[in-house]
Scaffold this motif. Structure first.
Motif, PDB file in Angstrom:
ATOM      1  N   ALA A  24     140.619 -17.997  44.854  1.00  0.00           N
ATOM      2  CA  ALA A  24     139.493 -18.323  43.703  1.00  0.00           C
ATOM      3  C   ALA A  24     138.993 -19.470  43.610  1.00  0.00           C
ATOM      4  O   ALA A  24     137.650 -19.872  44.002  1.00  0.00           O
ATOM      5  N   TRP A  25     139.880 -20.129  44.465  1.00  0.00           N
ATOM      6  CA  TRP A  25     138.984 -22.232  43.933  1.00  0.00           C
ATOM      7  C   TRP A  25     138.407 -22.106  45.980  1.00  0.00           C
ATOM      8  O   TRP A  25     137.549 -22.947  45.508  1.00  0.00           O
ATOM      9  N   ALA A  26     139.099 -21.599  46.654  1.00  0.00           N
ATOM     10  CA  ALA A  26     138.526 -21.962  47.827  1.00  0.00           C
ATOM     11  C   ALA A  26     137.380 -20.935  48.574  1.00  0.00           C
ATOM     12  O   ALA A  26     136.630 -21.324  48.596  1.00  0.00           O
ATOM     13  N   GLN A  27     136.526 -20.240  46.849  1.00  0.00           N
ATOM     14  CA  GLN A  27     135.822 -19.070  47.104  1.00  0.00           C
ATOM     15  C   GLN A  27     134.753 -20.255  46.934  1.00  0.00           C
ATOM     16  O   GLN A  27     133.025 -19.223  46.105  1.00  0.00           O
ATOM     17  N   GLY A  28     134.601 -21.142  45.630  1.00  0.00           N
ATOM     18  CA  GLY A  28     133.536 -22.409  45.225  1.00  0.00           C
ATOM     19  C   GLY A  28     133.290 -23.199  45.557  1.00  0.00           C
ATOM     20  O   GLY A  28     132.572 -23.859  45.085  1.00  0.00           O
ATOM     21  N   THR A  29     133.545 -22.454  47.210  1.00  0.00           N
ATOM     22  CA  THR A  29     132.683 -24.157  48.319  1.00  0.00           C
ATOM     23  C   THR A  29     131.567 -23.714  48.181  1.00  0.00           C
ATOM     24  O   THR A  29     130.858 -22.613  48.373  1.00  0.00           O
ATOM     25  N   THR A  30     130.581 -24.728  48.198  1.00  0.00           N
ATOM     26  CA  THR A  30     128.862 -24.370  47.635  1.00  0.00           C
ATOM     27  C   THR A  30     127.829 -25.352  48.685  1.00  0.00           C
ATOM     28  O   THR A  30     127.032 -25.529  48.849  1.00  0.00           O
ATOM     29  N   THR A  31     128.765 -26.495  49.212  1.00  0.00           N
ATOM     30  CA  THR A  31     128.661 -27.381  50.529  1.00  0.00           C
ATOM     31  C   THR A  31     129.185 -27.075  51.023  1.00  0.00           C
ATOM     32  O   THR A  31     130.269 -27.343  51.381  1.00  0.00           O
ATOM     33  N   GLY A  32     128.756 -28.307  52.536  1.00  0.00           N
ATOM     34  CA  GLY A  32     129.245 -28.162  53.628  1.00  0.00           C
ATOM     35  C   GLY A  32     129.132 -29.427  53.995  1.00  0.00           C
ATOM     36  O   GLY A  32     127.560 -29.943  53.510  1.00  0.00           O
ATOM     37  N   ALA A  33     128.791 -30.005  55.625  1.00  0.00           N
ATOM     38  CA  ALA A  33     127.772 -30.826  56.257  1.00  0.00           C
ATOM     39  C   ALA A  33     127.733 -30.630  57.971  1.00  0.00           C
ATOM     40  O   ALA A  33     128.820 -29.762  58.071  1.00  0.00           O
TER      41      ALA A  33
END
Length: 82
Positions: A24-33
């Motif tokens: 669930a924590w990993a799915q919370g990624t909303t940004t990248g680079a």
């Protein structure tokens, strides 16, 4: 024997709670680079080149500048195609 059984049950319960929480924590990624290298036709790095990336979905723009070695890094981008 009784302590060993209790320990196995406790570890199994802990695993059932921990594993879904990490997913669930990993799915919370909303940004990248975006990172890269700018070089000229002779493969020499280009310093101080202006870089601009544009999000295809919403048109938002982010910019950066290459370092002396031609490398750039543009962080904190919304997830999407650029």
């Amino acid at each position: 024997m009784r302590i060993s059984r209790w320990l196995n049950v406790a570890l199994a319960a802990f695993g059932l709670v921990l594993v879904p929480a990490t997913h669930a924590w990993a799915q919370g990624t909303t940004t990248g680079a975006i990172a890269g290298l700018v070089s000229d036709s002779k493969k020499a790095p280009v310093a101080n080149a202006q870089i601009e990336v544009i999000n295809k979905a919403n048109g938002s723009r982010s910019a950066g500048t290459t370092r002396d070695n031609g490398r750039y890094f543009i962080p904190n981008l919304e997830v999407g195609q650029y």
